[in-house]
Design a protein around this motif. Structure first.
Motif, short mmCIF file in Angstrom:
data_model
loop_
_atom_site.label_atom_id
_atom_site.label_comp_id
_atom_site.label_asym_id
_atom_site.label_seq_id
_atom_site.Cartn_x
_atom_site.Cartn_y
_atom_site.Cartn_z
N VAL A 155 0.87 -1.18 -0.01
CA VAL A 155 0.01 0.12 0.00
C VAL A 155 0.76 1.24 -0.10
O VAL A 155 2.01 1.17 0.64
N ILE A 156 0.58 2.12 -0.81
CA ILE A 156 1.28 3.33 -0.91
C ILE A 156 0.62 4.61 -0.99
O ILE A 156 -0.59 4.65 -1.11
N GLY A 157 1.20 5.86 -0.40
CA GLY A 157 0.56 7.02 -0.29
C GLY A 157 1.55 8.10 0.07
O GLY A 157 2.83 7.81 0.62
N THR A 158 1.17 9.33 0.09
CA THR A 158 2.04 10.42 0.63
C THR A 158 1.58 10.50 2.04
O THR A 158 0.46 10.27 2.32
N SER A 159 2.50 11.00 2.60
CA SER A 159 2.40 11.25 4.13
C SER A 159 1.26 12.07 4.26
O SER A 159 0.65 12.96 3.72
N TYR A 160 0.57 12.11 5.68
CA TYR A 160 -0.18 13.05 6.21
C TYR A 160 0.19 14.65 5.83
O TYR A 160 1.42 14.74 6.04
N ALA A 161 -0.87 15.37 5.20
CA ALA A 161 -0.44 16.90 4.86
C ALA A 161 0.47 16.94 3.67
O ALA A 161 0.82 17.90 3.39
N ASP A 162 0.93 15.84 2.94
CA ASP A 162 1.69 16.04 1.79
C ASP A 162 0.66 15.53 0.52
O ASP A 162 0.25 14.69 0.58
N LEU A 163 0.94 16.70 -0.34
CA LEU A 163 0.12 16.48 -1.55
C LEU A 163 0.92 16.04 -2.82
O LEU A 163 0.35 16.40 -3.95
N HIS A 164 2.22 15.79 -2.91
CA HIS A 164 2.98 15.75 -4.05
C HIS A 164 2.86 14.26 -4.36
O HIS A 164 3.22 13.34 -3.72
N THR A 165 2.81 14.19 -5.82
CA THR A 165 2.57 12.95 -6.16
C THR A 165 3.54 12.09 -7.05
O THR A 165 3.36 10.94 -7.41
#
Lengths: 222, 342
Positions: free
Chosen positions: A95-105
Motif C-alpha cells: 500500500v502506497i500513499g503520500t504522508s499526512y499533509a503531503d500532496l506531492h504525487t
C-alpha cells in the motif's frame, strides 16, 4: 538471442525516454512470436533490474528518465498481462500513499509504475494519507509493505506521518508482518532521516525503491 | 557600518567588504517571531509578513528580506482556490487549477498582477519592506519559471505526463501562458522595487532532465521568460544540482548569479563561473535540524574555504525548515560572520 536483442532495443528506448519506440520494439517482438509472458519476465523485468543496478552503481539518471522508465514499463506490463494465458502470480502487495499533509504525487507514481512492472501489487491510497488509513488498508489488502512518500521535511518528520504508522504497528503487534519504507526529497537530503522516523528502509529514488521493496518482501517470505 | 546592500554590491563587483553577503531564507518562522500560533493567520496579512521579515533580519543580522509569502501564491494568482496550511511547514497547493486539457485552453493570465486582488497583501508587504529597509537590505522576490509553473497548476506528475507524453500543442500552449505569467510577474516585482528575483526552475537542473533537453528545450523557454533582461535574476533550481548547466546559461542567457545546490561542488561551480558572475554556496539546511553546533560550524567553514577565494561569493540557505532550532540558526550565521570576513 532474439530476446537479448529485444532487451537491448527496449532498454535503449527506455533510457532515451522514447515511449513510442519502446512499444514498437515490444509489438515487433510479439509479431515475431515472443509471448506476452516472455515480454514481462524476460524483457521488462530484466530491463528494470538493469536500470536499478545502473543507478546503484552511480549511473546519473535523472527524474525524467525515472519517470519515463516506470511509466513505459508499467504500461507495457499492463498491456501484456491482459494477454497472459493464465493470471500471473504477484510476488507481494504494497500500500502506497503520500504522508499526512503531503500532496506531492510524482515520487509515488514513479514507485508504483516500477513495482507494477516487477509484478508487485500496488494499492494506491492517494495523497494526504493518515496513519490509521495506511494501517487499515495494509490489513484489508493483506499487504506486507506500507510505502510512505514525503516531499517536504515537515511531512516526513511529522508525528502524524511515518512515526504514527510505526506506533500503530507496534501497538497492534504488526511489526513482524508489515514493514515500512519511506522515500522522497527529505530522505535524499538527510540519508539518516529514515531512522529518525522509524521506518524499516528507504530508497533514494523511485526506481531503486522497486528493488528495496522487492528485497523486503523476499526477506519476509524467508 | 556596511549594509546588506553594500555587501551584495561589493560581492557583485568583486570589491572588498567587511564580510561576504549572507542570504538566510526564513519565511514561516516569522509567525513564531510575532507570537502567532497559526501560519494561516500569519499569511493573511502583508503587515504580519513584513514585520516578521524585518524582525528576523534585525535579530539575526543577515543581509536579505523576502516579499515571498509561499510558493503557492503564484497558483492563487492563476485561480487556485485552496491552500493546505500546516502548523510547522510551508503551505501547499491543494486545489489544482488544471484538471483537464480544456482547463489549459481556459487558463487566463492576469494583465495586471500588481493590482490583482490576490496580490493585495504581498503589495502591502513589499511597500513596508521598501519603506523600512529599501536600498539598505536587498528585497528578494520569487518567480517560478514557465517550465516549472505547471507543476503548481496541475501537480508534478500530471505535468511530467503532459511534458513528456502529451500532445505537443497543448504542452506548448500551457508553456506559452506560463511564460507570459512569468514575464508579467517579474515586471511587477521590478516595478515595485524588488532588488533580487530568484528565478526558480528545477527543470534547469540535470537532476530533473538531461543536459541536451535543457539546451534544446529548456533554454529557449528561459530566454522567453527573461526577455526583459537578467538584471537582478538569480538562477536557482529548487535545490537540485546544475553545475553542468552553468556554462550554457552564461553563454546563452547571461544570468550573473548562481544559487548552487547544496549537493553541487562549490569550488567546481565557482571555477565554471570563473569571475563572470556571483556564486552562492548553499548549505543543506535540512541537516541543520539535527546537526550539533560543532557540526554546523565545520560544514560552514568547509563551504567558505571552497568558495571564498577570489571573491564574488555569498553564503545562502534554501527555505529553512521550521524545525531548525534557533541555536543552530545562530551557530550557522555566527560561523559565517566569523570566517566570512573578506
Amino acid at each position: 538471442m532474439m530476446l537479448e536483442k529485444v532487451i537491448a532495443a527496449y532498454s535503449e528506448a527506455v533510457f532515451d525516454t522514447d515511449r513510442d519506440k519502446a512499444f514498437e520494439v515490444i509489438h515487433d517482438a510479439i509479431a515475431q512470436g515472443v509471448t506476452p509472458e516472455e515480454i514481462v519476465f524476460k524483457v521488462v523485468i530484466p530491463s528494470m533490474e538493469m536500470m536499478i543496478k545502473a543507478i546503484s552503481e552511480d549511473f546519473d539518471a535523472n527524474l525524467a528518465q525515472h519517470f519515463m522508465a516506470s511509466q513505459i514499463a508499467s504500461q507495457v506490463t499492463d498491456e501484456m498481462v491482459a494477454r497472459f494465458q493464465t493470471s500471473p502470480e504477484t510476488i507481494g502487495r504494497v500500500v502506497i500513499g503520500t504522508s499526512y499533509a503531503d500532496l506531492h504525487t510524482l515520487g509515488k507514481r514513479i514507485v508504483s509504475g516500477c513495482l507494477r512492472s516487477l509484478m508487485i501489487d500496488v494499492i494506491d491510497l492517494g495523497v494526504n494519507v493518515s496513519a490509521e488509513r495506511f494501517v487499515a488498508a495494509a490489513l484489508e489488502h493483506d499487504a506486507g509493505i506500507i510505502a510512505i512518500s514525503s516531499m517536504m521535511v515537515h511531512t516526513a518528520r511529522s508525528e502524524r506521518g511515518c512515526l504514527a504508522v510505526r506506533q500503530l504497528l507496534k501497538e497492534r503487534g504488526l511489526e513482524d508482518r508489515i514493514k515500512i519504507i519511506v522515500g522522497g526529497a527529505p530522505y535524499t537530503w538527510d540519508t539518516e532521516l529514515y531512522k529518525v522516523v522509524r521506518a524499516d528502509a528507504w530508497a533514494s529514488d523511485g526506481i531503486s525503491a522497486g528493488k528495496v521493496i522487492k528485497d523486503l518482501i523476499e526477506g519476509m517470505h524467508k | 557600518m556596511m549594509t546588506g546592500m553594500d555587501r551584495l554590491v561589493a560581492a557583485i563587483k568583486g570589491e572588498k567588504a567587511d564580510r561576504i553577503p549572507v542570504f538566510c531564507n526564513l519565511l514561516d518562522q516569522g509567525a513564531k517571531e510575532l507570537g502567532l500560533v497559526s501560519l494561516y493567520d500569519y499569511y493573511q496579512s502583508g503587515e504580519y509578513v513584513a514585520e516578521g521579515q524585518l524582525k528576523m533580519r534585525e535579530k539575526y543580522g543577515y543581509d536579505n528580506v523576502w516579499s515571498l509569502f509561499y510558493v503557492g501564491k503564484e497558483a492563487e494568482l492563476l485561480g487556485c482556490r485552496k491552500i493546505l496550511f500546516s502548523p510547522d511547514g510551508p503551505p501547499n497547493v491543494e486545489h489544482f487549477v488544471i484538471q483537464s486539457y480544456d482547463d489549459i485552453h481556459r487558463l487566463e493570465i492576469p494583465d495586471d498582477i500588481t493590482h490583482h486582488p490576490v496580490f493585495v497583501e504581498e503589495l502591502k508587504c513589499l511597500q513596508i519592506l521598501k519603506r523600512e529597509v529599501g536600498g539598505r537590505y536587498p528585497i528578494c522576490g520569487y518567480v517560478t519559471a514557465a517550465m516549472a509553473l505547471p507543476a503548481l497548476l496541475m501537480g508534478m506528475d500530471k505535468w511530467f505526463e503532459l511534458l513528456f507524453m502529451g500532445p505537443p500543442e497543448v504542452r506548448d500552449e500551457l508553456l506559452a501562458k506560463c511564460s507570459l505569467f512569468c514575464q508579467r510577474h517579474i515586471a511587477a516585482l521590478r516595478e515595485l522595487g524588488v532588488d533580487v528575483i530568484v528565478y526558480a526552475n528545477p527543470f534547469g537542473s540535470t537532476d530533473f532532465v538531461p543536459l541536451p533537453y535543457i539546451i534544446k528545450t529548456g533554454i529557449p523557454w528561459m530566454k522567453q521568460d527573461l526577455s526583459a533582461g537578467t538584471q537582478g535574476i538569480v538562477y536557482y533550481c529548487g535545490g537540485a544540482r546544475f553545475n553542468q548547466v552553468i556554462e550554457a546559461i552564461i553563454s546563452q542567457i547571461g544570468i550573473e548569479t548562481y544559487y548552487l545546490s547544496p549537493l553541487d561542488d562549490i569550488a567546481a561551480g565557482k571555477q565554471i563561473i570563473n569571475g563572470r558572475g556571483l556564486t552562492c554556496g548553499v548549505i543543506n539546511d535540512i541537516k541543520l535540524i539535527d546537526w550539533s553546533e560543532e557540526q554546523i560550524r565545520q560544514e560552514v567553514k568547509r563551504m567558505l574555504e571552497a568558495g571564498m577565494a577570489g571573491g564574488k561569493f555569498l553564503f545562502g540557505t534554501i527555505l529553512m525548515p521550521y524545525k531548525i532550532p534557533e541555536r543552530n540558526i545562530r551557530a550557522m550565521l555566527d560561523t559565517v560572520y566569523e570566517f566570512g570576513q573578506c
